[in-house]
Design an enzyme around this catalytic site. Structure first.
Site, PDB file in Angstrom:
ATOM      1  N   ASP A   1      -3.665 -15.440   7.738  1.00 32.34           N
ATOM      2  CA  ASP A   1      -2.377 -15.709   7.211  1.00 32.34           C
ATOM      3  C   ASP A   1      -1.349 -16.751   7.929  1.00 32.34           C
ATOM      4  O   ASP A   1      -0.365 -17.093   7.593  1.00 32.34           O
ATOM      5  CB  ASP A   1      -1.349 -14.608   6.597  1.00 32.34           C
ATOM      6  CG  ASP A   1      -2.058 -13.876   5.518  1.00 32.34           C
ATOM      7  OD1 ASP A   1      -2.843 -14.229   4.782  1.00 32.34           O
ATOM      8  OD2 ASP A   1      -1.967 -12.428   5.265  1.00 32.34           O
TER       9      ASP A   1
ATOM     10  N   ARG B   1       0.888  -1.186   0.078  1.00 31.63           N
ATOM     11  CA  ARG B   1       0.149  -0.020  -0.092  1.00 31.63           C
ATOM     12  C   ARG B   1       0.804   1.211  -0.042  1.00 31.63           C
ATOM     13  O   ARG B   1       0.330   2.406  -0.691  1.00 31.63           O
ATOM     14  CB  ARG B   1      -0.976   0.080   1.266  1.00 31.63           C
ATOM     15  CG  ARG B   1      -2.062  -0.788   1.012  1.00 31.63           C
ATOM     16  CD  ARG B   1      -2.826  -1.568   2.407  1.00 31.63           C
ATOM     17  NE  ARG B   1      -3.991  -2.363   2.376  1.00 31.63           N
ATOM     18  CZ  ARG B   1      -3.901  -3.550   2.160  1.00 31.63           C
ATOM     19  NH1 ARG B   1      -2.746  -4.366   2.094  1.00 31.63           N
ATOM     20  NH2 ARG B   1      -5.045  -4.271   2.294  1.00 31.63           N
TER      21      ARG B   1
HETATM   22  C1  S3P Z   1      -4.168  -9.226   2.415  1.00 36.22           C
HETATM   23  C2  S3P Z   1      -5.500  -9.395   3.019  1.00 36.22           C
HETATM   24  C3  S3P Z   1      -5.679 -10.809   3.060  1.00 36.22           C
HETATM   25  C4  S3P Z   1      -4.402 -11.610   3.192  1.00 36.22           C
HETATM   26  C5  S3P Z   1      -3.376 -11.364   2.327  1.00 36.22           C
HETATM   27  C6  S3P Z   1      -3.158  -9.784   2.400  1.00 36.22           C
HETATM   28  C7  S3P Z   1      -4.014  -7.570   2.452  1.00 36.22           C
HETATM   29  O1  S3P Z   1      -6.451 -11.601   2.081  1.00 36.22           O
HETATM   30  O2  S3P Z   1      -4.488 -13.104   3.293  1.00 36.22           O
HETATM   31  O3  S3P Z   1      -2.317 -12.227   2.538  1.00 36.22           O
HETATM   32  O4  S3P Z   1      -2.920  -6.918   2.172  1.00 36.22           O
HETATM   33  O5  S3P Z   1      -5.144  -6.745   2.094  1.00 36.22           O
HETATM   34  P1  S3P Z   1      -7.844 -11.299   1.783  1.00 36.22           P
HETATM   35  O6  S3P Z   1      -8.303 -10.011   2.254  1.00 36.22           O
HETATM   36  O7  S3P Z   1      -8.288 -11.822   0.584  1.00 36.22           O
HETATM   37  O8  S3P Z   1      -8.348 -12.387   2.813  1.00 36.22           O
END
Ligand code: S3P
Length: 746
Positions: free
Chosen positions: A629, A335
């Site tokens: 995660d 981000r």
């Molecule tokens: C993330 C959101 C999660 C996570 C991914 C990183 C992010 O996925 O599993 O490793 O940076 O927004 P989801 O939002 O699809 O669950």
């Protein structure tokens, strides 16, 4: 010499310079031919070659070998490029057409032209070749039988070249240790003009210019590393390089003209004191060179150009003791690049994760014209272009393994005036993108996907997006963030309602950049997040905390290993990410947080974990999005706990970098742990962990989780396919070894 069965009868090498003599010597030493014969006009060269054991016997011309060569024999022409036509004429005149002919010249177009002139029809026995090996040394005395080992040899067979002839030449080079690939003559000459010929001419030209500056050549006394590194190849053989320049005139002139133009622009920038232009150019070049450096490390010469496979071997009996700081948070790093690029002004990021995923995002924004300095020890400076300043990328944007990269970019790209294509690696190409494409389409975006909503995503730009009021069908921060980013380009309010709290880094960072984002709790864990399009972001500073998802491996390592004591510094403890802390505590872990503080809008703390016996639990479903995660390594904790641990409501785990429920169940079964996968979770009964060989299933977190399991295993655990660890945690192995885990990386 004891020879193996020779696939080639007689090998005749015409011209015993560095390449010809090295090939002859390699063939002799490795038993690649029945007999190795050297042909040269100079008797002194032949005498030396014979004396040094480079060849078995000498011949003063091809004519003298005329009656003796037949099918199965191979003549390799190793003379300077401009002399090749004369040798080809001799071949046409004196050799039986069954004899295979090849050459080693650096230019292939001129060789083929000469062959077409020497023969009445394109010769089937000719297989032009070019070993990309050499050194600034020349002559028979420089012969080196290892010269071709792990070097690339390019063959450029003609349409007419016979398959048996091509195979014979290929066998010779492969037998010499080289990696053989084939391409067209035109491609070869164009690529080599750029990557080999031009650098040589530049080096010659620079040294000549400098030598001409001062008659006494004293100037070289003060020339240090830069001069030495850049000009080593100016000591190469002048005749050879004159020949190459003339033989590949067309392709060389083309790339020389391009360089001259670019050089003119560089000159102009220096003249105008245009620091921005210079910085942009140098940063682009630095990034490209670093990428090349990585390719070199991974084995540039491997045929697929992909990385060599890394295997982890983790032995039992290690410890988990020490104080470490794991790398920066992956979600925040992605981000920081995206919002920094869209902001007005500079954004300085520290603690940036230099992993493959976040670097892929960084590259994608460079490809859209954003100047980004670094990363250097986690520091990145982004020259923001504003919400409407991105430029159309020339190529598809490759986000590698990163779901976050692809899903967030999808939202952003949907609002751009230009078209874009988002591609990813094998694992990402199998992951669902309908979850972002569908709501984006409802906003008016035009997105095409592969079957089943899989990547690549082809996004047609120039669409006016309209705001959406959307309730997420699953708890996904990626989908929420994607829609919020698209919302920046909508006139009106975009509203995303999430059923359960998911990570809120996008909202926090947008606010940090001065953008208004409202979040309203709807009760029962649901939140309504909204923003209005048409605003602006202002660049600033971002300090990325250490990634709790990476820290989790060491938290579990300490939690399961008697005698352990680990402190993890400066870890991000955003309330939407602390599921792993809550779950481990519920299992009985001895885990304390200290020095809680806020850094750039994100809470951080130091986390200390010491061994305490764990017990199985039913994991509260409210914790699932907060630990999404961390489950692979939490399953290892469950395997070490007394009793049963049950996870439900976690079907999302099936569509991560791998099907994490199945991948972990398979690996745990291999290690003798009782683990039963269910459609939305798993049941694990704690007990002894054995040893064995497991696969990461292309998933970084599976690879790291099984490494941690070795701390309680009875035997070694071998984990295949661990390259992917570099996507999120490039220093994992180093830190694991530092705290006492017995990990070997092959
Ligand atoms: C993330 C959101 C999660 C996570 C991914 C990183 C992010 O996925 O599993 O490793 O940076 O927004 P989801 O939002 O699809 O669950």
């Amino acid at each position: 010499m004891n020879r193996r069965a020779a696939p080639i009868g007689k090998l005749v090498v015409v011209g015993l310079g560095l390449i010809g003599a090295s090939l002859a010597l390699a063939a002799r030493q490795r038993g690649l031919a029945g007999e190795v014969i050297g042909v040269s006009r100079r008797t002194s060269t032949l005498d030396l070659a014979l004396h040094n054991g480079v060849i078995d016997r000498v011949a003063d011309s091809l004519q003298s070998l005329a009656g003796e060569l037949c099918s199965g024999d191979l003549v390799v022409i190793g003379v300077p490029t401009l002399t090749v036509p004369a040798v080809l004429r001799d071949c046409a005149e004196f050799l039986d057409p069954a004899v295979t002919i090849s050459d080693v010249a650096s230019v292939k177009g001129s060789v083929v032209e000469a062959a077409l002139a020497a023969y009445p029809a394109p010769p089937v026995q000719l297989v032009p070749g070019h070993p990309i090996a050499g050194s600034e040394k020349s002559g028979v005395t420089a012969a080196n039988p290892q010269l071709f080992v792990d070097h690339r040899v390019i063959l450029t067979p003609l349409e007419q070249s016979g398959a048996d002839h091509v195979e014979r030449v290929r066998a010779l080079w492969q037998g010499s240790g080289a990696i053989v690939s084939t391409m067209s003559v035109a491609d070869h000459d164009e690529i080599l003009a750029a990557t080999s010929h031009l650098p040589h001419f530049l080096a010659f030209s620079l040294v000549d210019t400098l030598a001409g500056l001062r008659a006494d050549r004293e100037i070289f006394r003060y020339a240090a590393g830069g001069f030495r590194d850049f000009t080593r190849i100016a000591a190469s053989d002048p005749v050879m390089w004159r020949d190459i320049a003339l033989a590949n005139r067309g392709a060389v002139l083309q790339v020389l003209d391009k360089l001259t133009d670019d050089f003119g622009r560089l000159r102009g920038a220096i003249e105008r004191s245009d620091g921005e232009h210079l910085l942009a150019l140098f940063t682009r070049a630095q990034a490209a060179r670093q990428h090349f450096g990585q390719l070199l490390e991974q084995g540039l010469d491997s045929d697929t150009m992909s990385a060599k496979s890394i295997t982890f071997t983790a032995a039992p009996g290690g410890s988990a003791v020490g104080t470490i700081r794991v790398p920066g948070d992956k979600s925040i790093s992605h981000r920081s690049i995206m919002l920094g690029a869209l902001a007005d002004g500079l954004t300085e990021v520290t603690g940036f994760l230099e992993g493959e995923d976040s670097i892929a995002t960084l590259r994608a924004f460079r490809a859209m014209g954003v100047q980004i300095e670094g990363p250097q020890q986690g520091r990145v400076v982004i020259h923001g272009v504003g919400l409407h300043g991105l430029k159309a990328p020339e190529q598809p944007l490759d986000v590698g393994n990163a779901g976050t990269g692809m899903r967030l970019l999808a939202g952003l790209m949907a609002g751009q005036p230009f078209d874009s294509v988002l591609v990813g690696d094998e694992s990402l190409s199998g992951r669902p993108m309908g979850r972002v494409a569908d709501p984006l389409r409802a906003m008016g975006a035009q997105i095409a996907t592969n079957e089943g909503g899989r990547p690549p995503l082809r996004i047609t730009g120039g669409q006016q997006l309209s705001p959406l009021n959307y309730t997420l069908p699953m708890a996904s921060a990626q989908v929420k963030s994607c829609l919020l980013l698209a919302g920046l380009y909508c006139a009106g309010e975009t509203v995303v309602t999430e059923p359960a709290p998911t990570r809120d880094h996008t909202e926090r960072m947008l606010r940090g950049f001065g953008y208004t984002v409202d979040s309203e709790s709807l009760g029962g864990g649901a939140t309504r997040v909204s923003l209005r399009g048409g605003g602006a972001l202002t660049g600033g500073r971002i300090d990325v905390p250490a990634d709790i998802s990476s820290a989790a491996f060491f938290m579990v390592a300490a939690a399961i290993t008697p005698g352990s004591d680990i402190t993890l510094e400066h870890v991000g403890i955003n309330p939407t990410r602390v599921g792993v802390v809550n779950i481990l505590r519920a299992m009985g872990a001895d885990l304390t947080l200290s020095g809680e503080r806020e850094v750039g809008g994100e809470p951080v703390a130091d986390i200390r974990v010491r061994y305490a016996p764990l017990h199985g639990i039913e994991i509260d479903e409210s914790q699932v999005p907060l630990a999404i995660d961390e489950f692979p390594v939490l399953f290892i904790a469950a395997a070490c706990a007394q009793g049963e641990t049950v996870l439900t409501g976690a079907e999302e785990l099936r569509v991560k970098e791998s099907d994490r429920i199945q991948a972990m169940a398979d690996g745990l079964a291999t290690l003798g742990v009782q683990a039963t996968p269910t459609s939305d979770g798993i049941r694990i009964t704690g007990g002894p962990i054995g040893g064995g060989r497991v696969s990461s299933q292309h998933d970084h977190r599976i690879a790291m989780a099984f490494t941690i399991a070795a701390l309680r295993a009875s035997h070694e655990i071998v984990i295949d396919d661990c390259n992917n660890v570099a996507t999120s945690f490039p220093t994992f192995a180093e830190l694991a070894q530092q705290v006492g885990i017995k990990l070997k990386v092959d």
